[in-house]
Design a protein around this motif. Structure first.
Motif, PDB file in Angstrom:
ATOM      1  N   GLY A 178       0.938  -1.484   0.148  1.00  0.00           N
ATOM      2  CA  GLY A 178       0.444   0.163   0.132  1.00  0.00           C
ATOM      3  C   GLY A 178       0.957   1.475  -0.203  1.00  0.00           C
ATOM      4  O   GLY A 178       2.009   1.034   0.330  1.00  0.00           O
ATOM      5  N   ALA A 179       0.094   2.372  -0.150  1.00  0.00           N
ATOM      6  CA  ALA A 179       1.414   3.217   0.089  1.00  0.00           C
ATOM      7  C   ALA A 179       1.140   4.446   0.978  1.00  0.00           C
ATOM      8  O   ALA A 179       0.414   3.993   2.149  1.00  0.00           O
ATOM      9  N   PRO A 180       2.856   4.504   1.157  1.00  0.00           N
ATOM     10  CA  PRO A 180       2.772   5.575   2.712  1.00  0.00           C
ATOM     11  C   PRO A 180       1.713   6.195   2.594  1.00  0.00           C
ATOM     12  O   PRO A 180       1.344   7.143   2.256  1.00  0.00           O
ATOM     13  N   ALA A 181       2.535   6.614   4.568  1.00  0.00           N
ATOM     14  CA  ALA A 181       0.939   7.640   5.204  1.00  0.00           C
ATOM     15  C   ALA A 181       1.508   8.844   4.909  1.00  0.00           C
ATOM     16  O   ALA A 181       3.136   8.702   4.390  1.00  0.00           O
ATOM     17  N   VAL A 182       1.610  10.199   4.414  1.00  0.00           N
ATOM     18  CA  VAL A 182       1.775  11.280   3.910  1.00  0.00           C
ATOM     19  C   VAL A 182       2.545  11.926   5.821  1.00  0.00           C
ATOM     20  O   VAL A 182       1.553  11.755   6.539  1.00  0.00           O
ATOM     21  N   ARG A 183       3.657  11.795   5.288  1.00  0.00           N
ATOM     22  CA  ARG A 183       4.684  12.749   6.571  1.00  0.00           C
ATOM     23  C   ARG A 183       4.726  13.912   6.700  1.00  0.00           C
ATOM     24  O   ARG A 183       5.473  14.976   5.434  1.00  0.00           O
ATOM     25  N   THR A 184       5.006  14.514   7.745  1.00  0.00           N
ATOM     26  CA  THR A 184       5.331  16.155   7.890  1.00  0.00           C
ATOM     27  C   THR A 184       6.411  15.519   8.679  1.00  0.00           C
ATOM     28  O   THR A 184       6.682  15.434   9.808  1.00  0.00           O
ATOM     29  N   THR A 185       7.198  16.833   8.692  1.00  0.00           N
ATOM     30  CA  THR A 185       8.765  17.059   9.165  1.00  0.00           C
ATOM     31  C   THR A 185       8.395  17.628  10.072  1.00  0.00           C
ATOM     32  O   THR A 185       8.152  19.393   9.802  1.00  0.00           O
ATOM     33  N   THR A 186       8.603  18.474  10.903  1.00  0.00           N
ATOM     34  CA  THR A 186       8.887  18.840  12.442  1.00  0.00           C
ATOM     35  C   THR A 186       9.936  19.509  12.783  1.00  0.00           C
ATOM     36  O   THR A 186      11.182  18.795  12.351  1.00  0.00           O
ATOM     37  N   PRO A 187       9.676  21.077  12.535  1.00  0.00           N
ATOM     38  CA  PRO A 187      11.315  21.468  12.934  1.00  0.00           C
ATOM     39  C   PRO A 187      12.795  21.145  14.184  1.00  0.00           C
ATOM     40  O   PRO A 187      11.593  20.784  15.263  1.00  0.00           O
ATOM     41  N   GLY A 188      13.814  20.657  13.583  1.00  0.00           N
ATOM     42  CA  GLY A 188      14.960  20.267  15.205  1.00  0.00           C
ATOM     43  C   GLY A 188      15.572  20.716  15.005  1.00  0.00           C
ATOM     44  O   GLY A 188      15.742  21.980  15.097  1.00  0.00           O
ATOM     45  N   ARG A 189      16.691  20.432  16.323  1.00  0.00           N
ATOM     46  CA  ARG A 189      17.772  20.759  16.479  1.00  0.00           C
ATOM     47  C   ARG A 189      18.647  21.371  15.935  1.00  0.00           C
ATOM     48  O   ARG A 189      18.613  19.928  15.646  1.00  0.00           O
ATOM     49  N   VAL A 190      19.097  22.542  15.448  1.00  0.00           N
ATOM     50  CA  VAL A 190      20.188  22.223  14.927  1.00  0.00           C
ATOM     51  C   VAL A 190      21.309  22.313  15.401  1.00  0.00           C
ATOM     52  O   VAL A 190      21.824  22.205  16.451  1.00  0.00           O
TER      53      VAL A 190
END
Length: 470
Positions: free
Chosen positions: A44-56
């Motif tokens: 099946g098609a993968p779920a849509v993911r969002t990337t949250t801001p992380g520590r630089v």
């Protein structure tokens, strides 16, 4: 009752087994790597993911506060290679060297690895195509031995990364990137997905450690670098190693360079004892004679920014077949054919159409730039009339279909190189600029004026007289 509309996770997903490209429908050919029959259903098609801001990891700085000394190049010990690289290898830089089999890539990089090794800079040479014993024999032959040069034969990416932790080299040489594979990626070594993963892992290791990396790359039968085009985009420098395996001359040409220009060319000579740089390679392309010979003419070509004096030779003989032969070596067949047409129509040399014609360069150099047109035309005319050109003469210029002689780039650099090697006369297009001391320059506007430098033919040359118009 209407049928329930299928959700995204119920729809099948198709993936290319070679490069990993994904799509929602099946295709017979992958549009990413152009492989046939590699697209297979994976679920099946993968779920849509969002990337949250992380520590630089490193804070951004004004560009004026960035330390530029970290990108200072270090000489490799091979001046001709340093010329192409822009001064040497920059810490963290990844260089891809590609060339045909047997051209001398491994020999050159083994010599670089030995000369770059020192007390403060270890070098690790990883071979995936040969055994360590075979590389040692080559090192003995070319004198590439150093206590700080480490050698291993590995084809597993994880093992290569383990050697980096153990040796901690300043320079890594991998021969070649197509022979190393990661066990975590599907596909055979050399496949698109494997090459992408191996190159990506080594690039990350180079940037993190400040380690310079030299990768050897294979080429296809068309001369392009094998593997995904992404490989050339990821690396910092792309070099092409060129040369005829039957000739001594080898050229290293820059195609991409983030640390320097791409108009430099390194010249090398391959021999039994290894490979050596040629600071003055023009001598390979000349034949020294006491007296001039019919059918020869000298020109000055530009390889990158480097001027090289080269010799063009031509031979015409009576043909024994209805369709005369046209054979070239080191010259473009289309440009030689064009020069023959211009000589016949504009130079009034009618004897060329019914004769076998052979044209070649000396020393294995390839002349592809239009600046060699005038030398090719004069060599053909000299061979047809069996009269030699004056001694110490070079011809530079592009010849058009109307017979005009056009200007070319770098004319002053070409004349300076010819004067340095002792040539005293030159045929050039109009307005050549400053003339080197001791050189006489004749400006010609068309092929008719250029053909006047041919001496008068003796009476015994009557059968081949349909020569240049005076």
């Amino acid at each position: 009752m209407a049928a329930r509309k299928s959700s995204a996770k119920d729809r099948p997903l198709y993936r290319c087994t070679e490069c990993g490209w994904q799509t929602a429908k099946w295709l017979g050919r992958c549009p990413e790597c152009q492989a046939w029959g590699t697209v297979e259903e994976t679920g099946g098609a993968p779920a849509v993911r969002t990337t949250t801001p992380g520590r630089v990891s490193v804070s951004a700085l004004p560009i004026g506060q960035v330390d530029g000394k970290q990108a200072t190049a270090r000489a490799t010990g091979v001046p001709e290679l340093d010329r192409v690289l822009g001064g040497g290898l920059v810490p963290g830089a990844v260089v891809l060297l590609a060339g045909e089999p047997g051209v001398g890539k491994s020999t050159l990089l083994l010599d670089v690895a030995a000369k770059a090794a020192s007390d403060d800079h270890r070098t690790l040479y990883v071979t995936g195509e040969e055994s360590a014993g075979q590389v040692r024999l080559r090192a003995d032959r070319i004198g590439a031995l150093d206590d700080h040069l480490y050698l291993t034969a590995e084809t597993d990416l994880s093992a290569v990364l383990g050697h980096l932790d153990e040796v901690k080299p300043s320079l890594l040489v991998l021969d070649s990137v197509q022979t190393v594979a990661s066990p975590e990626i599907d596909g055979a070594p050399g496949g698109v997905a494997q090459v992408r993963e191996v190159a990506g892992a080594l690039i990350r290791a180079s940037k993190e450690r400040g380690m310079s990396t030299l990768l050897v790359g294979h080429v296809t039968k068309d001369g392009a670098i094998a593997g995904p085009r992404l490989l050339e985009h990821l690396v910092d420098v792309v070099l092409h190693f060129e040369g005829d395996r039957h000739a001594r001359l080898r050229l290293v040409r820059g195609v991409k360079n983030r640390y320097g220009t791409t108009d430099e060319v390194g010249c090398f000579e391959l021999h039994d004892e290894g490979i050596t740089g040629l600071a003055d390679p023009s001598g390979l392309f000349l034949t020294r004679r006491a007296e001039p010979v019919p059918g020869t003419c000298l020109t000055v070509t530009l390889e990158g920014r480097r001027p090289l004096v080269a010799e063009v030779q031509a031979l015409t003989v009576d043909s024994q077949i209805p369709s005369p032969r046209r054979t070239t070596s080191g010259l473009e067949n289309s440009r030689v054919s064009m020069m023959l047409a211009v000589l016949e129509q504009r130079g009034r040399i009618s004897a060329l159409g019914k004769r076998d014609i052979y044209s070649a360069t000396v020393g294995g150099v390839r002349l592809s730039e239009p600046a060699a047109d005038l030398a090719v035309a004069l060599a053909l005319a000299s061979a047809a009339s069996d009269t030699p050109l004056p001694k110490n003469l070079v011809a530079i210029g592009e010849v058009g279909l109307a017979g005009e002689v056009r200007r070319v780039t770098g004319i002053q650099r070409r004349l300076s190189e010819a004067a340095r090697l002792g040539f005293t006369h030159a045929l050039v297009p109009g307005d050549p600029g400053r003339i080197p001391d001791g050189m006489r320059v004749l400006e010609v506007a068309d092929i008719g004026e250029a053909l006047r430098v041919l001496p008068a033919r003796p009476a015994r040359s009557a059968p081949a007289q349909s020569g240049a118009a005076d």
